[in-house]
Scaffold this active site. Structure first.
Site, short mmCIF file in Angstrom:
data_model
loop_
_atom_site.label_atom_id
_atom_site.label_comp_id
_atom_site.label_asym_id
_atom_site.label_seq_id
_atom_site.Cartn_x
_atom_site.Cartn_y
_atom_site.Cartn_z
N GLY A 286 57.39 17.54 57.26
CA GLY A 286 58.73 17.61 56.33
C GLY A 286 59.66 16.94 57.33
N ILE A 289 60.50 12.41 61.68
CA ILE A 289 59.18 11.56 62.24
C ILE A 289 57.83 11.78 61.54
CG2 ILE A 289 57.75 11.32 64.18
CD1 ILE A 289 60.31 10.01 64.71
N ILE A 402 52.96 13.54 69.38
CA ILE A 402 54.17 13.23 69.42
C ILE A 402 54.98 13.57 70.73
CG2 ILE A 402 56.31 12.34 68.32
CD1 ILE A 402 53.81 11.26 66.93
N LYS A 406 62.02 12.79 77.32
CA LYS A 406 62.34 14.10 77.95
C LYS A 406 61.50 14.67 78.63
CE LYS A 406 66.49 14.46 74.93
NZ LYS A 406 66.09 13.19 74.27
N GLY A 447 69.16 8.58 63.59
CA GLY A 447 69.30 9.30 62.43
C GLY A 447 68.43 10.42 62.02
N SER A 448 67.61 10.77 63.22
CA SER A 448 66.56 11.91 63.03
C SER A 448 67.35 13.38 62.98
CB SER A 448 65.64 12.03 64.14
OG SER A 448 66.23 12.14 65.37
N VAL A 452 72.36 12.90 67.68
CA VAL A 452 73.97 12.46 67.85
C VAL A 452 74.35 11.78 66.63
CG1 VAL A 452 73.68 10.48 69.22
CG2 VAL A 452 75.72 12.02 69.59
N THR A 469 79.51 14.23 75.73
CA THR A 469 79.39 14.91 76.94
C THR A 469 79.92 14.48 78.26
OG1 THR A 469 77.09 14.34 77.14
CG2 THR A 469 77.73 16.40 75.69
#
Length: 610
Positions: A286, A289, A402, A406, A447-448, A452, A469
């Site tokens: 849901g 991605i 996935i 990071k 847009g996920s 941001v 930031t």
């Protein structure tokens, strides 16, 4: 015969008579002798019916004048050509062609084609507004960026639109400078947009380019935005259902247009062979991605898609959407926590998936950094471990994790847990080679949820300020559909490879400065930085200035796909290491300090930000 066809028929018969009379008058310089004039009129009763039969036989009255085009002109030429052969034969049988000059028999069909074709195209031009269009006088002037097929198609559509009036075209091809398309001049290149907008007194620009790269389209868009214009864009033909260009398909420029990513070239045949008739399971189905993965997978006709999702509302949304788009594909919609090993065992036993995409994860960096650190470990590491083991036990062929950029030299808990999840999959791969594991690592997607972009939109809608930031902070970005297409392509290449446990790194392009992103969003929303200011707030816990796609010890190899590179598997961990992880995860709770200390032990490159 309907009234419209009757009028067209009468018009053509009248045109046949006029062409015959004009042929005689031109032959005799508008002064036909009495004898020839008499025969001219008497032959009309034979000429007009013969030509009328030819017109009807070639279907001239099946078309609509409003849409007259080259095929209509071709039918007219054929009909007139046949009648030009038939008329002399009939007149020879009637009166042996007495008093019919040969030049008349040549002039008549030429004049007839001109009259019939000209009247049709004149009518279309009049209806299209190409002759006189009073409404266009009050239309807003607009500059079209691009002078190719898309721009030409748009100009034809703009002629009928009362809201817009194209005043100039811009194109960087110097060979086109000074030319015009549909009477609209090509006055310069894209760099001239500010000067030309001032010259023509326009505040609007439309980017209409179909055959150029995304980078060229982005550059043209940025120049128009920098010139202070209100910019609209036509989607590329691949985004249009019918491939045609019209004013109705114009939209305002979005941030995605400035990102300027080229379309992904997919191996559709290979993906079809991978998915068709298979059961595919997607965790986190849901999310942004996971849901897009389900949409992409649905195009390749799997027999069933199993949706695992913890959020009831998110699962309901994707269930409603997927069942509407792909009604013939069976779906299993299961509210599930990926840490629930017993439930996963039941799901795998029931549906027997052949391919698993693991997209469920906690991914919000600051939120997972302090008190929630242990929850991030349990969800991102233990959840991966439970799902991977269930996949191995039930003979899953492909397992795709996935991951994220990071995870490279992580400075935050979220990144460290994703790196640990990668290593867990690599160890399970070494123990259970029958299931092929692949980890796909990429950066931020526009847009996920939690990203941001939605946050900036909310801040702009509230009147600002937009918070960043650090002025120099950069991130890699790609579009959600693009990321998911590359994930599928990575899964295909992994299925065709000899070695599992590899990390696939997506080509993220150039990193984007977040400060520039905020500035672009403010301008695209119709504001200036003086109206909505950007505020620098300082780096958040666990946040670093830039992301990396590879750790210092990792090296990549090229793949057949230009946007995918593969990192060699890490064989440093083994089964005893995995047992140690199991013992750690069996603990009910760890505080922030203990959690970070243990993460540092299992992920040596983890360096918590101070």
């Amino acid at each position: 015969m309907n009234p419209r066809s009757l009028v067209a028929t009468l018009h053509d018969l009248f045109a046949a008579a006029i062409a015959w009379l004009l042929a005689y008058w031109f032959r005799f310089n508008l002064d036909a002798p009495y004898q020839y004039a008499q025969m001219m009129w008497s032959y009309l009763v034979w000429v007009v019916p013969v030509q009328g039969v030819a017109f009807y036989g070639f279907g001239l009255y099946r078309g609509i004048w409003r849409f007259a085009s080259i095929p209509d002109l071709r039918r007219i030429v054929l009909a007139v050509g046949v009648s030009a052969l038939a008329v002399p034969m009939v007149l020879f049988m009637v009166n042996r062609l007495v008093d019919v000059p040969r030049s008349v028999l040549v002039l008549d069909p030429i004049l007839l084609v001109l009259i019939m074709g000209g009247s049709r195209f004149f009518y279309r031009a009049w209806k299209d507004g190409a002759l006189v269009s009073p409404g266009q006088l009050n239309a807003a002037p607009v500059i079209i960026m691009g002078a190719g097929t898309a721009a030409a198609a748009l100009l034809r559509d703009l002629v009928r639109n009362p809201n817009w009036r194209a005043v100039a075209l811009l194109d960087d091809d110097p060979r086109k400078l000074g030319s015009n398309i549909l009477n609209v001049p090509i006055v310069g290149g894209f760099a001239d947009i500010a000067a030309q907008a001032k010259r023509f007194g326009t505040e609007h620009a439309i980017v209409a380019m179909s055959s150029v790269s995304a980078g060229v389209r982005r550059r043209a868009t940025e120049m128009a935005v920098d010139a202070g214009l209100k910019v609209m864009i036509l989607p590329p033909p691949s985004d249009l259902l019918d491939g045609k260009v019209s004013v109705s398909q114009m939209r305002r420029v979005e941030l995605e247009d400035l990102l300027g990513r080229d379309p992904v070239q997919l191996d559709d045949a290979g993906l079809s062979s991978l998915f068709v008739g298979q059961v595919v399971l997607v965790s986190g189905a849901g999310g942004s991605i996971g849901s897009e993965l389900c949409r992409q997978i649905g195009r390749y006709a799997p027999s069933r898609v199993v949706f695992l999702e913890l959020s009831e509302f998110a699962l309901y949304r994707i269930e409603q959407e997927f069942s509407t788009i792909f009604p013939k594909i069976a779906g299993a919609y299961i509210v599930s926590d990926v840490k629930d090993a017993a439930l996963l065992e039941s799901v795998f036993a029931e549906y027997k998936p052949a391919i698993v995409f693991h997209a469920a994860a906690y991914k919000h960096v600051p939120l997972m950094e302090n008190f929630n650190a242990w929850q991030a470990v349990r969800n991102n590491v233990q959840g991966t471990l439970c799902l991977a083991r269930a996949a191995v036990r039930h003979g899953v062929r492909e397992f795709v994790l996935i991951s994220t950029d990071k995870a490279v030299n992580p400075t935050n808990v979220m990144g460290a847990t994703k790196r640990l999840a990668e290593r867990v999959c690599q160890v399970i791969q070494s123990i259970s080679p029958s299931t092929r594991f692949v980890m796909v690592r990429f950066g931020n997607v526009l847009g996920s949820s939690g990203s941001v972009i939605p946050k900036f939109r909310e801040q702009i809608a509230a009147g600002g300020p937009v918070t960043v930031t650090h002025r120099e902070i950069t991130r890699y970005f790609m579009l959600i559909p693009e990321a998911c297409q590359l994930v599928l392509q990575a899964a295909l290449q992994a299925s065709q490879g000899e070695e599992g446990g590899r990390i696939v790194v997506l080509d993220m392009g150039e990193p984007v400065r977040i400060y520039d992103l905020a500035r672009d969003m403010i301008r695209l929303s119709g504001y200036t930085e003086s109206e909505i200011r950007i505020e620098v707030t300082g780096l958040r816990p666990g946040e670093k200035l830039y992301e990396e796609l590879l750790a210092d010890s990792e090296h990549t190899l090229a793949t057949p796909h230009p946007k995918l590179r593969v990192a060699k598997p890490d064989h440093s961990a083994n089964e005893s290491w995995l047992q140690e992880i199991d013992a750690w995860l069996a603990m009910p709770f760890y505080g922030e300090a203990e959690t970070k200390q243990r993460l540092k032990h299992y992920v040596p490159e983890y360096s918590p930000a101070v």
